[in-house]
Design a protein around this motif. Structure first.
Motif, short mmCIF file in Angstrom:
data_model
loop_
_atom_site.label_atom_id
_atom_site.label_comp_id
_atom_site.label_asym_id
_atom_site.label_seq_id
_atom_site.Cartn_x
_atom_site.Cartn_y
_atom_site.Cartn_z
N GLU A 169 0.82 -1.21 0.00
CA GLU A 169 0.00 0.00 0.00
C GLU A 169 0.86 1.26 0.00
N LYS A 170 2.00 1.18 0.62
CA LYS A 170 2.88 2.35 0.75
C LYS A 170 3.86 2.49 -0.41
N TYR A 171 4.37 1.38 -0.93
CA TYR A 171 5.50 1.44 -1.86
C TYR A 171 5.17 1.07 -3.31
N LEU A 172 3.99 0.54 -3.58
CA LEU A 172 3.69 0.11 -4.95
C LEU A 172 3.27 1.31 -5.80
N PRO A 173 4.07 1.66 -6.82
CA PRO A 173 3.69 2.78 -7.69
C PRO A 173 2.53 2.38 -8.61
N GLU A 174 1.81 3.37 -9.09
CA GLU A 174 0.75 3.13 -10.07
C GLU A 174 1.36 2.55 -11.33
N ASN A 175 0.68 1.58 -11.92
CA ASN A 175 1.11 0.94 -13.17
C ASN A 175 2.46 0.24 -13.07
N ILE A 190 -2.82 -10.57 -5.98
CA ILE A 190 -4.17 -10.03 -6.15
C ILE A 190 -4.27 -8.64 -5.55
N ALA A 191 -3.72 -8.47 -4.35
CA ALA A 191 -3.72 -7.15 -3.71
C ALA A 191 -3.00 -6.13 -4.58
N SER A 192 -1.87 -6.53 -5.17
CA SER A 192 -1.10 -5.62 -6.03
C SER A 192 -1.91 -5.20 -7.25
N ALA A 193 -2.60 -6.16 -7.85
CA ALA A 193 -3.43 -5.84 -9.01
C ALA A 193 -4.54 -4.87 -8.63
N LYS A 194 -5.15 -5.08 -7.47
CA LYS A 194 -6.23 -4.20 -7.03
C LYS A 194 -5.72 -2.83 -6.60
N LEU A 195 -4.41 -2.75 -6.29
CA LEU A 195 -3.81 -1.47 -5.94
C LEU A 195 -3.30 -0.71 -7.17
N GLY A 196 -3.40 -1.32 -8.35
CA GLY A 196 -3.08 -0.59 -9.57
C GLY A 196 -1.86 -1.06 -10.33
N ALA A 197 -1.27 -2.22 -9.96
CA ALA A 197 -0.14 -2.74 -10.74
C ALA A 197 -0.62 -3.04 -12.16
N GLY A 239 14.49 -9.62 -16.87
CA GLY A 239 13.74 -8.36 -16.86
C GLY A 239 13.91 -7.64 -15.54
N GLN A 240 13.21 -6.51 -15.42
CA GLN A 240 13.29 -5.73 -14.20
C GLN A 240 11.90 -5.36 -13.71
N TYR A 241 11.82 -5.14 -12.40
CA TYR A 241 10.55 -4.87 -11.73
C TYR A 241 10.68 -3.66 -10.82
N GLN A 242 9.59 -2.90 -10.73
CA GLN A 242 9.57 -1.78 -9.78
C GLN A 242 9.46 -2.30 -8.35
N VAL A 243 8.76 -3.43 -8.17
CA VAL A 243 8.58 -4.01 -6.84
C VAL A 243 8.74 -5.52 -6.92
N ILE A 244 9.50 -6.07 -5.99
CA ILE A 244 9.56 -7.52 -5.78
C ILE A 244 9.08 -7.77 -4.36
N VAL A 245 8.13 -8.69 -4.20
CA VAL A 245 7.65 -9.04 -2.88
C VAL A 245 7.94 -10.51 -2.64
N ALA A 246 8.49 -10.83 -1.47
CA ALA A 246 8.87 -12.21 -1.15
C ALA A 246 8.51 -12.48 0.31
N LEU A 265 15.69 -5.68 -9.83
CA LEU A 265 15.05 -4.44 -9.41
C LEU A 265 15.38 -3.30 -10.37
N ASP A 266 14.38 -2.48 -10.62
CA ASP A 266 14.58 -1.29 -11.43
C ASP A 266 15.67 -0.41 -10.82
N HIS A 267 16.54 0.13 -11.68
CA HIS A 267 17.69 0.90 -11.19
C HIS A 267 17.26 2.17 -10.47
N ASP A 268 16.16 2.78 -10.87
CA ASP A 268 15.80 4.09 -10.34
C ASP A 268 14.99 4.03 -9.04
N ASP A 269 13.93 3.26 -9.05
CA ASP A 269 13.04 3.31 -7.88
C ASP A 269 12.55 1.93 -7.43
N GLY A 270 13.29 0.88 -7.77
CA GLY A 270 12.86 -0.46 -7.40
C GLY A 270 12.99 -0.74 -5.91
#
Length: 314
Positions: A169-175, A190-197, A239-246, A265-270
């Motif tokens: 909820e705090k760290y997942l950017p839109e899209n 599922i939560a990530s998708a509903k939060l706008g991933a 590939g690269q991701y803005q967020v990885i959750v484990a 992880l994305d170099h800029d804001d992952g």
């Protein structure tokens, strides 16, 4: 058919490991009775659903599984005991590890665990509710995640899962593009998708978990966002991701770090969101993350559990 219920009294730290041992032994289903869950329900759960305190231990966790009563039952129980003892080699605190057995009919174990699973508020945005209940949320501003755990472990209400959702909820950017390692029932995806991933890759080594996650993704109408596949941690993922959750045991988080999950992880804001970490093992995980080029930017806790949010140093 007759079934033997095996009950192992243990600690929150050991729940995931004990559950895996029971499934590997051929358990037909698992129930988790957590004293802390009952206390949390008293303090902040949904009042419409009352839980019986007699169903919960005074402290620690009861992990119950159901094994067929046949001529191999004795050998199976002995194998379970040996596997439990082996957990001590990994510094997993089993507590007293007390084991009890009782006899049940098939009709009892097939539905027994469902009476423990009721809708709960999670984070600032969600209710998590069993798929078989026609749940109408009291708070229209919250979204409902419907789960049917099936034979996969997890109802989405364990403290480590809740911590991950709060961090998302705090760290997942839109899209954002997100990787969910060890997805289990798929609740974090599922939560990530509903939060706008915009896209979620959900992976798990366990074929049962993969099947369960796919069912839950469909139940929650997010299959156009979430892709579920069988995979061992981050092996062969590019590939690269803005967020990885484990949400994994500390030992697996350390292994992920040692395998340089930072490369994904994305170099800029992952950011990497990881939980399943018992407090005494926080320093080990933090050191492993540091070796892989990540720094912890926030620590969250719930009871004995820790979630760490980390970002690339470079």
């Amino acid at each position: 058919m007759k079934w033997s219920e095996i009950c192992i009294h243990t600690t929150e730290e050991a729940v995931d490991a004990v559950t895996n041992i029971l499934y590997e032994a051929g358990a037909g289903g698992v129930v988790i009775e957590d004293a802390q869950d009952f206390q949390n329900t008293l303090s902040g759960g949904i009042a419409d659903y009352a839980l019986d305190p007699a169903d919960f231990p005074l402290e620690g966790v009861n992990v119950k599984a159901y094994l067929p009563m046949n001529s191999f039952l004795g050998e199976t129980v002995e194998e379970i005991k040996q596997s439990l003892n082996s957990l001590l080699l990994y510094d997993i605190d089993l507590g007293d590890g007390r084991i009890t057995l009782s006899e049940h009919n098939e009709e009892e174990w097939a539905t027994a665990w469902k009476k423990y699973y009721k809708p709960v508020r999670v984070g600032n945005h969600f209710y998590i509710a069993p798929a078989w209940e026609n749940f109408v949320p009291e708070d229209a501003g919250r979204r409902v995640i419907e789960l049917d755990p099936g034979m996969a472990f997890g109802t989405g209400t364990h403290p480590t899962t809740v911590l991950c959702i709060e961090a998302l909820e705090k760290y997942l950017p839109e899209n954002a593009k997100l990787l969910d390692i060890g997805t289990g029932t798929g609740v974090l995806s599922i939560a990530s998708a509903k939060l706008g991933a915009r896209h979620v890759d959900a992976v798990d080594l366990d074929a049962v978990a993969v099947q369960s996650a796919r069912i839950n993704v469909k139940l929650n109408h997010v299959k156009d966002v979430v892709s579920v596949s069988q995979n061992n941690l981050s092996d062969s993922i590019d590939g690269q991701y803005q967020v990885i959750v484990a949400n994994l045991l500390a030992e697996l988080v350390i292994r992920l770090a040692d395998e340089n999950v930072a490369r994904l992880l994305d170099h800029d804001d992952g950011v990497l969101i990881t939980s399943g970490i018992i407090k005494p093992k926080k320093d080990q995980v933090t050191e492993a993350l540091s070796r892989s080029g990540l720094r912890v930017i926030e620590e969250m806790d719930s009871g004995d559990w820790i979630a760490l949010i980390a970002a690339r140093v470079d």
